[in-house]
Scaffold this motif. Structure first.
Motif, PDB file in Angstrom:
ATOM      1  N   CYS A  49      10.058  25.206   3.005  1.00 58.24           N
ATOM      2  CA  CYS A  49      10.513  24.678   1.570  1.00 58.24           C
ATOM      3  C   CYS A  49      10.174  23.091   1.617  1.00 58.24           C
ATOM      4  O   CYS A  49      11.003  22.476   1.255  1.00 58.24           O
ATOM      5  CB  CYS A  49      11.800  24.903   1.227  1.00 58.24           C
ATOM      6  N   TRP A  50       9.023  22.702   2.225  1.00 55.22           N
ATOM      7  CA  TRP A  50       8.556  21.359   2.311  1.00 55.22           C
ATOM      8  C   TRP A  50       9.502  20.429   3.282  1.00 55.22           C
ATOM      9  O   TRP A  50       9.500  19.232   2.910  1.00 55.22           O
ATOM     10  CB  TRP A  50       8.685  20.760   0.865  1.00 55.22           C
ATOM     11  N   SER A  87       5.066  23.786   5.358  1.00 54.72           N
ATOM     12  CA  SER A  87       4.395  23.434   3.840  1.00 54.72           C
ATOM     13  C   SER A  87       3.537  22.431   4.077  1.00 54.72           C
ATOM     14  O   SER A  87       2.286  22.527   3.218  1.00 54.72           O
ATOM     15  CB  SER A  87       5.546  23.106   2.728  1.00 54.72           C
ATOM     16  N   GLY A  88       3.505  21.243   4.697  1.00 56.34           N
ATOM     17  CA  GLY A  88       2.603  20.269   4.580  1.00 56.34           C
ATOM     18  C   GLY A  88       0.995  20.777   5.229  1.00 56.34           C
ATOM     19  O   GLY A  88       0.186  19.983   4.916  1.00 56.34           O
ATOM     20  N   SER A  89       1.132  21.504   6.310  1.00 58.64           N
ATOM     21  CA  SER A  89      -0.091  22.049   6.930  1.00 58.64           C
ATOM     22  C   SER A  89      -0.710  23.359   6.372  1.00 58.64           C
ATOM     23  O   SER A  89      -1.760  23.571   6.763  1.00 58.64           O
ATOM     24  CB  SER A  89       0.243  21.839   8.573  1.00 58.64           C
ATOM     25  N   VAL A 260      12.939  12.629  -4.946  1.00 58.71           N
ATOM     26  CA  VAL A 260      12.001  13.052  -3.987  1.00 58.71           C
ATOM     27  C   VAL A 260      12.140  12.099  -2.757  1.00 58.71           C
ATOM     28  O   VAL A 260      12.312  10.863  -2.457  1.00 58.71           O
ATOM     29  CB  VAL A 260      10.912  12.270  -4.976  1.00 58.71           C
ATOM     30  N   ASP A 261      12.023  12.837  -1.513  1.00 58.42           N
ATOM     31  CA  ASP A 261      12.165  12.273  -0.324  1.00 58.42           C
ATOM     32  C   ASP A 261      10.752  11.521   0.094  1.00 58.42           C
ATOM     33  O   ASP A 261       9.665  12.175   0.305  1.00 58.42           O
ATOM     34  CB  ASP A 261      12.469  13.462   0.935  1.00 58.42           C
ATOM     35  N   GLU A 266       4.971  11.385   2.191  1.00 61.94           N
ATOM     36  CA  GLU A 266       3.896  10.924   2.779  1.00 61.94           C
ATOM     37  C   GLU A 266       3.354  12.054   3.886  1.00 61.94           C
ATOM     38  O   GLU A 266       2.318  12.135   4.018  1.00 61.94           O
ATOM     39  CB  GLU A 266       4.430   9.720   3.864  1.00 61.94           C
ATOM     40  N   GLN A 267       4.303  12.941   4.394  1.00 61.89           N
ATOM     41  CA  GLN A 267       3.795  14.006   5.235  1.00 61.89           C
ATOM     42  C   GLN A 267       2.804  14.900   4.160  1.00 61.89           C
ATOM     43  O   GLN A 267       1.946  15.374   4.743  1.00 61.89           O
ATOM     44  CB  GLN A 267       5.022  14.556   5.855  1.00 61.89           C
ATOM     45  N   SER A 268       3.324  15.060   2.863  1.00 60.83           N
ATOM     46  CA  SER A 268       2.481  16.008   2.248  1.00 60.83           C
ATOM     47  C   SER A 268       1.091  15.489   1.840  1.00 60.83           C
ATOM     48  O   SER A 268       0.042  16.123   1.586  1.00 60.83           O
ATOM     49  CB  SER A 268       3.186  16.186   0.803  1.00 60.83           C
ATOM     50  N   LYS A 269       0.875  14.260   2.067  1.00 59.84           N
ATOM     51  CA  LYS A 269      -0.505  13.430   1.763  1.00 59.84           C
ATOM     52  C   LYS A 269      -1.331  13.589   2.846  1.00 59.84           C
ATOM     53  O   LYS A 269      -2.409  13.446   3.029  1.00 59.84           O
ATOM     54  CB  LYS A 269      -0.478  12.123   1.303  1.00 59.84           C
TER      55      LYS A 269
END
Length: 270
Positions: A49-50, A87-89, A260-261, A266-269
């Motif tokens: 969950c992100w 979720s990020g990868s 928003v964390d 940043e990891q999501s980008k």
């Protein structure tokens, strides 16, 4: 049928008044797995969950971090949101919260997993016991801002027929797309129907605005989104008196809460 368990830890830092949420197929009060390899080895499921992997939950006043459980369909859950993958990868682990902080945050993605607990005559479990949830759902809804994509996902994974027009009534709409914020507002302001209508109208404008794509070459960062969200929450504070605002959102008017964390953003980008 499988049992789904929901958990929380403070978002960002140990002192955060907002919770990060995630879902598991196991009870970490009974079985504490040290890492995702151990979860996979036990043939269990962890939905990030992100977030990052947490062996167990823990918040002030709740040393286990447990906030709810319910039986549901594991096959549906796995289709809606891929477990045991960050979720990020892995895009399949994002459900329809494609972009963290823009389409929704961890609360909305956890709720997407938990839609698998829906049953005839009973709404699915959600993470509404998490701190910061009413702020989150005011901004992003129960299942995020990608409504068309979410309905398509429900059709593919759970056989839920997409809505092609306005619902025929409240029961029809709530059966397909439960709206925790609306139900919460109607309960808290039960004796103030005109104020309910105004607040829900504002909320509709807020989610419509938040769903618009930002122009430009670069996506907005966490600071921008948190400032925007704070501005939108301030609109509700201007509509409500201080007591009603506290009852609905769980914070004082004017109190700054970042939903928003920045680290996850940043990891999501990457």
């Amino acid at each position: 049928m499988s049992t789904f368990y929901t958990w929380v830890v403070p978002a960002y830092s140990s002192g955060s008044p907002v919770d990060h949420t995630w879902v598991t197929s196991y009870d970490s009060r009974q079985h504490v797995y040290p890492d995702i390899a151990a979860v996979k080895g036990a043939k269990e499921a962890y939905w990030y969950c992100w977030g990052v992997f947490h062996p167990k939950g823990n918040i002030p006043g709740n040393t286990t971090g447990f906030i709810g459980s319910k039986d549901g369909d594991r096959t549906v859950a796995d289709c809606l949101v891929l477990p045991n993958a960050e979720s990020g990868s892995n895009s399949a682990a994002r459900g329809t919260i494609f972009t963290y902080g823009i389409d929704g945050v961890c609360h909305q993605l956890a709720n997407q997993v938990l839609y698998a607990t829906a049953a005839a005559g009973a709404p699915p479990l959600t993470v509404k016991a998490a701190r910061g949830y009413w702020l989150s759902t005011f901004l992003y809804g129960t299942y995020g801002l990608q409504s068309a994509a979410w309905q398509a996902k429900l059709h593919t994974c759970a056989g839920v027929k997409p809505m092609t027009g306005p619902p025929t009534g409240a029961e029809d709409r709530m059966a397909q797309l439960p709206d925790d914020f609306e139900a919460h507002v109607r309960e808290v302001l039960a004796d103030k129907p005109e104020l309910v209508a105004k607040l829900l109208s504002l909320r509709a404008d807020v989610t419509s605005y938040a769903a618009q794509r930002m122009p430009g070459f670069f996506p907005p960062d966490a600071d921008f989104l948190n400032a925007r969200n704070q501005h939108l929450i301030a609109q509700a504070a201007a509509l409500l008196d201080a007591d009603d605002f506290r009852k609905i959102f769980g914070i004082d008017p004017g109190e700054r809460i970042d939903i928003v964390d920045p680290t996850i953003m940043e990891q999501s980008k990457e």
